[in-house]
Motif scaffolding. Sequence first.
Motif, short mmCIF file in Angstrom:
data_model
loop_
_atom_site.label_atom_id
_atom_site.label_comp_id
_atom_site.label_asym_id
_atom_site.label_seq_id
_atom_site.Cartn_x
_atom_site.Cartn_y
_atom_site.Cartn_z
N GLY A 39 1.03 -1.54 -0.09
CA GLY A 39 -0.23 -0.47 -0.15
C GLY A 39 1.28 1.89 0.29
N ALA A 40 2.36 1.13 1.12
CA ALA A 40 2.72 2.55 1.13
C ALA A 40 3.33 2.33 -0.49
CB ALA A 40 3.09 1.97 2.08
N MET A 41 4.05 1.30 -1.05
CA MET A 41 4.37 1.66 -2.83
C MET A 41 3.49 2.23 -3.73
SD MET A 41 6.82 -2.02 -2.52
CE MET A 41 6.97 -2.38 -3.33
N LEU A 42 2.55 2.14 -3.69
CA LEU A 42 1.45 2.20 -3.95
C LEU A 42 0.98 4.07 -4.02
CD1 LEU A 42 -1.28 -0.73 -4.95
CD2 LEU A 42 0.65 0.50 -6.34
N LEU A 43 0.84 3.98 -2.91
CA LEU A 43 0.98 5.39 -2.54
C LEU A 43 1.50 5.99 -3.13
CD1 LEU A 43 -0.83 7.57 -1.08
CD2 LEU A 43 -0.31 6.55 0.99
N ASN A 44 2.91 6.16 -2.33
CA ASN A 44 4.06 6.95 -3.17
C ASN A 44 4.44 6.98 -4.37
OD1 ASN A 44 6.96 8.00 -2.89
ND2 ASN A 44 7.98 5.82 -3.12
N TYR A 45 4.08 6.00 -5.03
CA TYR A 45 4.45 5.66 -7.06
C TYR A 45 2.92 6.76 -7.70
CZ TYR A 45 6.14 4.76 -11.43
OH TYR A 45 7.06 3.93 -12.96
#
Length: 75
Positions: A39-45
């Motif tokens: 989730g954090a990776m998707l939000l960061n991207y």
Amino acid sequence: MSSILIRVVCGLLFAAMALGAVVHPPANLNQGLGMLLPGAMLLNYAIKGPRRSTIPKKPAPAPAPTPGDSGRTQV
């Protein structure tokens, strides 16, 4: 593929994951922590977009010749 399209898709995937976590909360802490990383990776991207250098890289300058170097080998 356009970077704005990728950012929109990542934002939608993050929203779906967050909504899924709200509707069906994880059973234990490990499941919750396991959902945080993607989730954090998707939000960061989705926020920052693909990492591209906006400043073009310049080639390194040629080394300066030394005063005693004539370009020929000395015997």
